[in-house]
Design a protein around this motif. Structure first.
Motif, PDB file in Angstrom:
ATOM      1  N   ASP A 118       4.037 -45.901 -10.089  1.00  9.89           N
ATOM      2  CA  ASP A 118       4.831 -47.027 -10.560  1.00  9.89           C
ATOM      3  C   ASP A 118       4.263 -48.373 -10.128  1.00  9.89           C
ATOM      4  N   GLY A 119       3.127 -48.347  -9.423  1.00 11.67           N
ATOM      5  CA  GLY A 119       2.497 -49.589  -9.003  1.00 11.67           C
ATOM      6  C   GLY A 119       3.018 -50.165  -7.705  1.00 11.67           C
ATOM      7  N   VAL A 120       3.840 -49.409  -6.973  1.00 15.09           N
ATOM      8  CA  VAL A 120       4.318 -49.867  -5.662  1.00 15.09           C
ATOM      9  C   VAL A 120       3.184 -49.672  -4.658  1.00 15.09           C
ATOM     10  N   THR A 121       2.815 -50.731  -3.966  1.00 14.02           N
ATOM     11  CA  THR A 121       1.646 -50.716  -3.087  1.00 14.02           C
ATOM     12  C   THR A 121       2.061 -50.724  -1.624  1.00 14.02           C
ATOM     13  N   TYR A 122       1.290 -49.975  -0.827  1.00 21.40           N
ATOM     14  CA  TYR A 122       1.568 -49.854   0.609  1.00 21.40           C
ATOM     15  C   TYR A 122       0.321 -50.219   1.398  1.00 21.40           C
ATOM     16  N   ARG A 123       0.551 -50.847   2.548  1.00 18.63           N
ATOM     17  CA  ARG A 123      -0.548 -51.296   3.411  1.00 18.63           C
ATOM     18  C   ARG A 123      -0.598 -50.426   4.663  1.00 18.63           C
ATOM     19  N   GLY A 145      12.534 -54.278  -0.741  1.00 19.42           N
ATOM     20  CA  GLY A 145      13.506 -53.894  -1.749  1.00 19.42           C
ATOM     21  C   GLY A 145      13.602 -52.396  -1.917  1.00 19.42           C
ATOM     22  N   ALA A 146      14.658 -51.962  -2.595  1.00 22.12           N
ATOM     23  CA  ALA A 146      14.874 -50.527  -2.809  1.00 22.12           C
ATOM     24  C   ALA A 146      13.759 -49.905  -3.641  1.00 22.12           C
ATOM     25  N   LEU A 147      13.118 -50.685  -4.508  1.00 26.49           N
ATOM     26  CA  LEU A 147      12.041 -50.147  -5.333  1.00 26.49           C
ATOM     27  C   LEU A 147      10.793 -49.818  -4.522  1.00 26.49           C
ATOM     28  N   SER A 148      10.743 -50.244  -3.264  1.00 20.01           N
ATOM     29  CA  SER A 148       9.577 -49.933  -2.433  1.00 20.01           C
ATOM     30  C   SER A 148       9.656 -48.532  -1.843  1.00 20.01           C
ATOM     31  N   ASN A 149      10.770 -47.827  -2.046  1.00 16.22           N
ATOM     32  CA  ASN A 149      10.875 -46.439  -1.602  1.00 16.22           C
ATOM     33  C   ASN A 149      10.113 -45.537  -2.566  1.00 16.22           C
ATOM     34  N   SER A 150       9.575 -44.444  -2.050  1.00  9.13           N
ATOM     35  CA  SER A 150       8.840 -43.490  -2.885  1.00  9.13           C
ATOM     36  C   SER A 150       9.181 -42.067  -2.473  1.00  9.13           C
ATOM     37  N   PRO A 151       9.481 -41.191  -3.447  1.00 10.73           N
ATOM     38  CA  PRO A 151       9.713 -39.784  -3.123  1.00 10.73           C
ATOM     39  C   PRO A 151       8.456 -39.139  -2.541  1.00 10.73           C
ATOM     40  N   ALA A 152       8.616 -37.970  -1.963  1.00 11.17           N
ATOM     41  CA  ALA A 152       7.485 -37.255  -1.383  1.00 11.17           C
ATOM     42  C   ALA A 152       6.425 -36.951  -2.445  1.00 11.17           C
ATOM     43  N   ASN A 153       5.164 -36.993  -2.010  1.00  9.22           N
ATOM     44  CA  ASN A 153       4.016 -36.614  -2.846  1.00  9.22           C
ATOM     45  C   ASN A 153       3.853 -37.483  -4.093  1.00  9.22           C
ATOM     46  N   THR A 154       4.178 -38.755  -3.976  1.00 12.72           N
ATOM     47  CA  THR A 154       4.012 -39.670  -5.113  1.00 12.72           C
ATOM     48  C   THR A 154       3.004 -40.786  -4.832  1.00 12.72           C
ATOM     49  N   VAL A 155       2.723 -41.068  -3.575  1.00 11.41           N
ATOM     50  CA  VAL A 155       1.743 -42.106  -3.236  1.00 11.41           C
ATOM     51  C   VAL A 155       0.381 -41.430  -3.141  1.00 11.41           C
ATOM     52  N   THR A 156      -0.353 -41.439  -4.237  1.00 11.64           N
ATOM     53  CA  THR A 156      -1.612 -40.696  -4.323  1.00 11.64           C
ATOM     54  C   THR A 156      -2.801 -41.545  -4.757  1.00 11.64           C
ATOM     55  N   GLU A 157      -2.549 -42.822  -5.074  1.00 15.65           N
ATOM     56  CA  GLU A 157      -3.619 -43.701  -5.548  1.00 15.65           C
ATOM     57  C   GLU A 157      -4.298 -44.412  -4.382  1.00 15.65           C
ATOM     58  N   ILE A 158      -5.636 -44.369  -4.355  1.00 18.81           N
ATOM     59  CA  ILE A 158      -6.408 -45.052  -3.316  1.00 18.81           C
ATOM     60  C   ILE A 158      -6.882 -46.379  -3.902  1.00 18.81           C
ATOM     61  N   ASP A 159      -6.227 -47.489  -3.532  1.00 17.66           N
ATOM     62  CA  ASP A 159      -6.571 -48.804  -4.071  1.00 17.66           C
ATOM     63  C   ASP A 159      -7.736 -49.441  -3.325  1.00 17.66           C
ATOM     64  N   THR A 160      -7.908 -49.092  -2.051  1.00 15.67           N
ATOM     65  CA  THR A 160      -9.037 -49.587  -1.264  1.00 15.67           C
ATOM     66  C   THR A 160     -10.015 -48.440  -1.057  1.00 15.67           C
ATOM     67  N   PRO A 161     -11.112 -48.400  -1.834  1.00 13.25           N
ATOM     68  CA  PRO A 161     -12.050 -47.278  -1.723  1.00 13.25           C
ATOM     69  C   PRO A 161     -12.631 -47.174  -0.312  1.00 13.25           C
ATOM     70  N   VAL A 162     -12.666 -45.945   0.199  1.00 13.24           N
ATOM     71  CA  VAL A 162     -13.251 -45.671   1.516  1.00 13.24           C
ATOM     72  C   VAL A 162     -14.160 -44.456   1.382  1.00 13.24           C
ATOM     73  N   ALA A 163     -15.427 -44.624   1.728  1.00 16.48           N
ATOM     74  CA  ALA A 163     -16.375 -43.508   1.656  1.00 16.48           C
ATOM     75  C   ALA A 163     -15.933 -42.403   2.608  1.00 16.48           C
ATOM     76  N   GLY A 164     -15.854 -41.182   2.084  1.00 18.35           N
ATOM     77  CA  GLY A 164     -15.438 -40.048   2.917  1.00 18.35           C
ATOM     78  C   GLY A 164     -13.964 -39.716   2.815  1.00 18.35           C
ATOM     79  N   LEU A 165     -13.185 -40.589   2.154  1.00 21.48           N
ATOM     80  CA  LEU A 165     -11.755 -40.321   1.944  1.00 21.48           C
ATOM     81  C   LEU A 165     -11.591 -39.708   0.562  1.00 21.48           C
ATOM     82  N   ASP A 166     -11.079 -38.474   0.528  1.00 25.07           N
ATOM     83  CA  ASP A 166     -10.981 -37.747  -0.739  1.00 25.07           C
ATOM     84  C   ASP A 166      -9.598 -37.855  -1.368  1.00 25.07           C
TER      85      ASP A 166
END
Length: 386
Positions: A118-123, A145-166
């Motif tokens: 859904d495009g909710v980003t986490y740092r 906000g309430a929209l910043s909550n995420s159910p389990a197994n939904t945050v799967t996008e890697i926005d900051t590429p890191v070599a060695g992180l799969d």
């Protein structure tokens, strides 16, 4: 009829009142036979004038009401509540744990970004080094906000590429995000604060603790005797709290406690006063009574496809706890019993529920008694709907 400000308050002129008065004056000036129908020039002018004047009366009434907590709204309400030192709670940020999979020794820098569909980003709040193929790290949402909550197994996008992180995912819901306190919630908390009057009473301490970000419930028990009672020293009080940061809670207790009265409890936070002295402030965490709930229902054609989720959410919202989407509901307060008939009624409110055939709380049908230092809680994994 008297309009305007009087000893009985303020009464505004509504559109019908203004038009009636304008029409009467027009007939006094131009004669009783003047045509004021809606399609006539005079009628059109009278209606335009009446609408404008009625709006002015509305704004005047709003200005009058802005001085009252139960009539004002928005920023005006926030300002009025501050007269009692009650601040509107701001929106809160969701936080949780991400599980990282990749090459051993891979370093994921602090501040790396990840998101859900859904495009909710986490740092990432801390530097993480992958150990034995997988490791965990704490993340915080970029927006509150309430929209910043995420159910389990939904945050799967890697926005900051890191070599060695799969891969990355959240094995548990990312929770704690909530919207800014609504006008209704602020008014309720303001009403509770009126019992405190800024004084170091149990009600005053409770109201102060409830204002702390993240605190969902609190109760204060004092010992006014000269003997120890239930482990509480003579002339002391103990605050039981669910949620919130320990230091923030301790500061509010320190601000409201009376000099010379001990704040007792299991957690200790040292607070520095204006003189530079260190004051030990103690409090305890409320005991959570976890409830496993099973409900069996009969439904009709009005029951939606997500009906089971609606039933489950309604139950969690009443009792209190974390829903599947990460929303945390306050629910019942400390010491409040779980009323069986109330739960039945709540389930019936979901569209399409024809009957509740059975409902059990920890395997039993009936009320659940909660002690003064306890608080009932549940979550989406503990509520089974069939």
């Amino acid at each position: 009829m008297s309009f305007g400000l009087s000893r009985n308050g303020f009464k505004r002129k509504r559109y019908a009142d203004v038009f009636s008065e304008s029409e009467r004056r027009a007939k006094e000036m131009f004669g009783e036979d003047i045509n004021t129908a809606a399609w006539t020039p005079v009628g059109i002018i009278l209606r335009i004038h009446s609408f404008t004047v009625a709006q002015l009366w509305q704004e005047t009434e709003n200005s009058y009401n802005s001085g009252f907590v139960h009539k004002s709204e928005g920023k005006t309400l926030s300002g009025v509540a501050m007269n009692q030192l009650v601040r509107r709670r701001p929106a809160e940020f969701a936080s949780g744990v991400l599980n990282f999979t990749g090459d051993e020794g891979t370093e994921i820098p602090e501040g790396s970004l990840f998101s859900n569909d859904d495009g909710v980003t986490y740092r990432l709040a801390e530097r993480v080094v992958i150990s034995e193929d997988t490791t965990d790290g704490t993340v915080v949402a970029l927006e509150a906000g309430a929209l910043s909550n995420s159910p389990a197994n939904t945050v799967t996008e890697i926005d900051t590429p890191v070599a060695g992180l799969d891969e990355v995912t959240n094995l548990q819901a990312i929770a704690g995000g909530r919207d800014e306190e609504t006008d209704g919630e602020l008014r309720d908390r303001y009403d509770r604060s009126l019992t405190s009057g800024g004084s170091p009473t149990t009600n005053g301490i409770r109201a102060a603790v409830l204002s702390v970000e993240g605190v969902r419930t609190a109760t204060v028990i004092d010992n006014t005797t000269n003997e120890s009672v239930n482990g509480r020293p003579p002339k002391s009080f103990e605050t039981y709290v669910l949620g919130g940061e320990s230091e923030d809670i301790a500061r509010e207790i320190f601000r409201r406690r009376a000099a010379g009265i001990e704040a007792h409890g299991d957690e200790l936070v040292e607070i520095e006063d204006d003189s530079g002295n260190i004051v030990p402030i103690k409090f305890s965490r409320a005991e959570e009574v976890q409830l496993d709930i099973e409900v069996d229902i009969t439904v009709n054609n009005e029951y939606p496809s997500n009906g089971h989720e609606l039933v489950r959410s309604a139950i969690i919202e009443y009792i209190g706890g974390t829903d599947e989407d990460g929303n945390i509901y306050t629910g019942l307060q400390t010491g409040q019993d779980v009323v069986y008939s109330r739960l039945i009624s709540i389930v019936h409110r979901v569209p399409g529920v024809a009957s509740v055939d059975s409902l059990t709380l920890n395997g039993e049908s009936g009320n659940i008694s909660i002690d003064a230092i306890q608080v009932a809680q549940t979550n989406y994994e503990q509520v089974v709907v069939s």
